[in-house]
Design an enzyme around this catalytic site. Structure first.
Site, PDB file in Angstrom:
ATOM      1  N   ASN A 211       0.754  -1.194   0.022  1.00 12.51           N
ATOM      2  CA  ASN A 211      -0.119   0.048   0.189  1.00 12.51           C
ATOM      3  C   ASN A 211       1.093   1.210   0.067  1.00 12.51           C
ATOM      4  O   ASN A 211       2.109   1.312  -0.140  1.00 12.51           O
ATOM      5  CB  ASN A 211      -0.897   0.064   1.229  1.00 12.51           C
ATOM      6  CG  ASN A 211      -0.147  -0.223   2.474  1.00 12.51           C
ATOM      7  OD1 ASN A 211       0.684   0.875   2.854  1.00 12.51           O
ATOM      8  ND2 ASN A 211      -0.494  -1.095   3.139  1.00 12.51           N
ATOM      9  N   ASP A 280      -4.250  -6.941   5.423  1.00 16.63           N
ATOM     10  CA  ASP A 280      -5.210  -7.659   5.970  1.00 16.63           C
ATOM     11  C   ASP A 280      -4.884  -8.916   5.617  1.00 16.63           C
ATOM     12  O   ASP A 280      -5.423 -10.120   6.425  1.00 16.63           O
ATOM     13  CB  ASP A 280      -6.386  -7.196   5.864  1.00 16.63           C
ATOM     14  CG  ASP A 280      -6.731  -5.917   6.779  1.00 16.63           C
ATOM     15  OD1 ASP A 280      -6.296  -5.778   7.872  1.00 16.63           O
ATOM     16  OD2 ASP A 280      -7.414  -5.007   6.379  1.00 16.63           O
ATOM     17  N   ASP A 307      -3.777  -9.966  13.399  1.00 17.20           N
ATOM     18  CA  ASP A 307      -4.436  -8.691  13.645  1.00 17.20           C
ATOM     19  C   ASP A 307      -3.332  -8.240  14.686  1.00 17.20           C
ATOM     20  O   ASP A 307      -3.360  -8.561  15.924  1.00 17.20           O
ATOM     21  CB  ASP A 307      -5.614  -8.363  14.060  1.00 17.20           C
ATOM     22  CG  ASP A 307      -5.834  -6.839  14.143  1.00 17.20           C
ATOM     23  OD1 ASP A 307      -5.093  -6.173  14.651  1.00 17.20           O
ATOM     24  OD2 ASP A 307      -6.866  -6.547  13.716  1.00 17.20           O
ATOM     25  N   ILE A 308      -2.219  -7.522  14.256  1.00 15.51           N
ATOM     26  CA  ILE A 308      -0.854  -7.374  15.467  1.00 15.51           C
ATOM     27  C   ILE A 308      -1.587  -6.631  16.518  1.00 15.51           C
ATOM     28  O   ILE A 308      -1.291  -6.969  17.447  1.00 15.51           O
ATOM     29  CB  ILE A 308       0.179  -6.683  14.483  1.00 15.51           C
ATOM     30  CG1 ILE A 308       0.369  -7.329  13.390  1.00 15.51           C
ATOM     31  CG2 ILE A 308       1.289  -6.447  15.557  1.00 15.51           C
ATOM     32  CD1 ILE A 308       1.622  -6.632  12.357  1.00 15.51           C
ATOM     33  N   PHE A 325      -4.058   3.161  14.926  1.00 10.89           N
ATOM     34  CA  PHE A 325      -4.579   4.061  13.943  1.00 10.89           C
ATOM     35  C   PHE A 325      -5.621   3.592  13.135  1.00 10.89           C
ATOM     36  O   PHE A 325      -5.652   2.390  13.003  1.00 10.89           O
ATOM     37  CB  PHE A 325      -3.336   4.532  12.571  1.00 10.89           C
ATOM     38  CG  PHE A 325      -2.554   5.618  13.666  1.00 10.89           C
ATOM     39  CD1 PHE A 325      -1.761   5.555  14.712  1.00 10.89           C
ATOM     40  CD2 PHE A 325      -2.380   7.069  13.082  1.00 10.89           C
ATOM     41  CE1 PHE A 325      -0.999   6.413  15.162  1.00 10.89           C
ATOM     42  CE2 PHE A 325      -1.907   7.790  13.520  1.00 10.89           C
ATOM     43  CZ  PHE A 325      -1.107   7.726  14.623  1.00 10.89           C
TER      44      PHE A 325
END
Ligand code: PMT
Length: 399
Positions: A211, A280, A307-308, A325
């Site tokens: 991204n 994700d 999901d860290i 965030f």
């Protein structure tokens, strides 16, 4: 605030806003700052050295090759004299020279030779400011720790309206005094772990899914936490930024790598901030060889990444204060508050990444912080300024 005899080296480059420098020097002197002025050749077209000498009470330096000036205070000595070097106005030209490390006159030479904090107050036509070359130069300077103050928005001397006006003298004075005031070490003795940048999810040896995260927000948070006295671990996805001096950098690539490093460091951290844009999903299988073109369409099978931040927040023992965030393009508050709750976080910082000029890869951002049943809006500002406010807000929650 007592600001006894702080030494400011004011570098004036060529721009119409140079006329405001006389007022700037007077206001700095009102705050007991000693000010020496260095002018470029083009600056002298906009305001005279005599005026600047009169307001500063010091001879103005403008030449690298002036034996008399060198005999009084050599340029290296001058570079070391200052507690802060402020370039105001900073034209697109001097910003480009600073980014490239060019030293072809006294001011640009001093800027390379100074060991002290450097701040610039950009001032130029709005189109020149928006140009990719200028934006990229500003990013380079910010990543090297140069403070970028402004520019402001509004009507310009050339008749255009937009971003590019030099901040007003009183605003520059206030930023100067803040920059010279050491931060209270609110996080002394605390360990802060921050994730930053994107992750890369390999598809085959040459391709990946990723991204647009540049790491700027996360790196600014690391810098802010260091400024407040914390020991900082920066878990960084692949970015091109120079990490702030003093933090321990853990370079990772995929979400699985980032997860592993986060779970290792989080239990020894007092604060964990997840600013990374973590993918994700990842490819179910990474092809060992480059995938060959086959037909008009292809289907990739993706599987969910851990999901860290949710795993950090779920730690039973030694759980750090956990801040996420939320990058949203619509219904920002609603989605951010949903993530705050579903991931079990203590605080979430929401940014609307659909807005031009903020969020991914921009130098500026605007955030809304949500915690418990409260919220705080932080309007448009540089990522460095916002990071300091966010980290101070987090520090306030620990005590
Ligand atoms: O890097 P910059 O160019 O400066 O841009 C900054 C930013 C826009 C990337 C940053 O401000 C930001 O919003 N970061 C979070 C981006 C994001 O992935 O948001 P999210 O809403 O998808 O994820 C919510 C939270 O869960 C984030 O804290 C994220 O780090 C975390 N997460 C997400 C997925 C996952 N598998 N593990 C996670 O820990």
């Amino acid at each position: 605030m007592s600001q006894t005899h702080k030494r400011i080296l004011l570098g004036i480059s060529g721009g119409i806003a140079a006329y405001k420098c006389a007022e700037l020097v007077r206001r700095l002197k009102d705050h007991h700052c000693d000010v020496k002025v260095v002018m470029t050749e083009s600056a002298k077209q906009f305001i005279t050295p005599l005026t600047m000498q009169a307001v500063s009470g010091e001879p103005v330096a403008d030449s690298l090759l002036d034996p008399a000036a060198e005999a009084a205070m050599g340029h290296i000595e001058l570079a070391k004299w200052a507690d802060l070097v402020l370039v105001a106005p900073a034209s697109s030209n001097i910003i480009a020279k600073m980014a490239a490390g060019i030293a072809d006159d006294l001011l640009t030479t001093l800027l390379l030779a100074t060991p002290t904090t450097v701040a610039i107050a950009p001032a130029m036509n709005q189109q020149m400011y928006a140009h990719l070359a200028t934006q990229s130069n500003l990013s380079t300077l910010a990543s090297r720790g140069v403070a970028v103050w402004g520019p402001g928005q509004g009507e310009q001397a050339c008749g255009d309206v937009g971003k590019g006006r030099m901040l007003e003298p009183h605003e520059l004075v206030s930023l100067t005094l803040d920059a010279l005031t050491p931060e209270v070490p609110l996080l002394a003795g605390k360990t802060v772990t921050i994730t930053a940048g994107p992750t890369r999810e390999a598809l085959d040896p040459v391709r990946y899914i990723s991204n647009h995260s540049s790491g700027k927000m996360g790196y600014a948070l690391a810098e802010a936490a260091l400024a407040l006295g914390a020991q900082v671990h920066l878990i960084s996805g692949p970015v091109t930024l120079t990490p702030p001096q003093g933090c321990e950098v853990h370079a990772v690539s995929s979400a699985l790598d980032m997860h592993q490093m986060a779970m290792k460091l989080a239990p020894d951290s007092d604060i964990f901030i997840g600013c990374a844009a973590v993918a994700d999903y990842r490819a179910a299988d990474i092809a060992e060889q480059k995938i060959k073109k086959q037909g008009d369409a292809m289907t990739l099978t993706l599987v969910k990444n851990p999901d860290i931040i949710a795993d950090v927040a779920a730690l039973k023992a030694h759980r750090p204060y956990t801040v996420g965030f939320a990058a949203e393009t619509q219904d920002v508050a609603q989605y951010a508050q949903g993530k705050l709750k579903n991931k079990g976080l203590d605080m979430i910082c929401a940014n609307d990444v659909s807005q031009a000029g903020i969020g991914f890869n921009a130098n500026d951002n605007a955030l809304t912080l949500f915690w418990d049943n409260a919220q705080q809006s932080l309007p448009l500002a540089s990522k460095s300024e916002l990071a300091l406010t966010v980290v101070k807000a987090i520090a306030g929650k620990l005590n």
